[in-house]
Design an enzyme around this catalytic site. Structure first.
Site: not given
Ligand SMILES: N[C@@H](CCC(=O)N[C@@H](CSC=O)C(=O)NCC(=O)O)C(=O)O
Length: 280
Positions: A149, A225, A258
């Site tokens: 991401s 996603d 995602h």
């Molecule tokens: N909290 C956010 C979404 C945050 C999210 O999805 N983070 C992803 C990376 S997104 C792009 O850089 C991630 O890797 N999260 C950590 C995990 O452990 O899944 C929302 O509320 O939309």
């Protein structure tokens, strides 16, 4: 500056080590992790950089992706930088997509971010020097870069900007055109200001059109996603690569979202891609 060991965790015959250190680039304490495969005990091994996404620390990918199993199998050291400087006295924003946890792998030029948010210099210069010093069997002539991401954006752009440093590149659900999507536009306005000519220097679609790379770029993207259409738009990178004559594989994965369920499903294929390119 000395590294302060925080934690050491045995994994697949090697170990994950977590360190704190005073960063000159970020003017703050930074935390990172390194996975040393068992092969690193007896000789030089290639080094893969894994850049994480919004809200992440070194821990998310280590705890959720199963990456250590494949790193041990291929004999690849993996470095996991944090996604930003952190702590009291470091600027932040109430949104999850700006400030702490959202450094976007650029060097900020604007207040209040510029004092600490120098992630491009940190990841491409300061941290590699520290890794080379602390891990004598890290073969810094054989480095690759990947990420998820926001970290996929970091992997693509840093490879395209520093192609002599990173021999191989891949990305999971990357932000490929930050100048054209809300996450990137918000971050670049804050960190780089309103002059969009500065933004283009950190946009994979723009960079690949300026100069291609000899590396085969591998991208996996979940077709289910929820960020796909608004924030990720991989076809923009496919089109830019076609225009530039750049070799790329963009694999749409039906049904995947995602999350790290997606990353963990394909991390083995990405580790094999890097191991093939980085083998001695
Ligand atoms: N909290 C956010 C979404 C945050 C999210 O999805 N983070 C992803 C990376 S997104 C792009 O850089 C991630 O890797 N999260 C950590 C995990 O452990 O899944 C929302 O509320 O939309």
């Amino acid at each position: 500056m000395a590294l302060q060991p925080v934690q050491a965790i045995a994994s697949f015959g090697g170990k994950v080590e977590v360190f704190d250190h005073a960063s000159d680039a970020c003017n703050s304490t930074m935390r990172f992790a390194v996975y040393s495969p068992p092969q690193a005990a007896s000789g030089p091994v290639p080094v893969l950089w894994y850049l994480s996404g919004l809200t992440c620390t070194w821990a998310n990918v280590n705890e959720k992706s199963g990456i250590q199993r494949y790193a041990a199998e291929h004999g690849t050291m993996v470095v996991f930088p944090d996604t930003s400087p952190r702590g009291e006295g470091v600027a932040d924003d109430e949104g999850y997509d700006l400030g702490q946890g959202a450094g976007f792998y650029v060097d900020a030029t604007q207040d209040p971010w510029a004092e600490h948010f120098q992630m491009e210099t940190y990841v491409t210069k300061e941290l590699p020097a520290l890794i080379g010093e602390r891990f004598p069997n890290a073969d810094m002539a054989r480095q690759g870069i990947t990420g998820h991401s926001m970290g996929g954006h970091g992997a693509l752009t840093l490879h395209l900007k520093y192609r002599d440093s990173y021999v191989s590149v891949s990305a999971f659900s990357p932000i490929v055109a930050p100048t054209q999507v809300p996450w990137g536009q918000k971050a670049f306005t804050a960190y780089l200001g309103s002059d969009t000519t500065q933004w283009a220097k950190h946009d994979a679609c723009e960079l690949v059109k300026q100069a291609t790379t000899k590396a085969h770029i591998l991208i996996d993207q979940g077709a289910a996603d929820n960020f796909l259409d608004e924030q990720l738009r991989p076809q923009l990178f496919g089109d830019a690569c076609a225009e530039a004559g750049q070799e790329v594989s963009i694999r749409m994965r039906e049904g995947y979202d995602h999350s790290y369920y997606f990353v963990s499903s394909f991390i083995g294929e990405h580790m094999a891609h890097h191991a093939k390119a980085l083998k001695a």
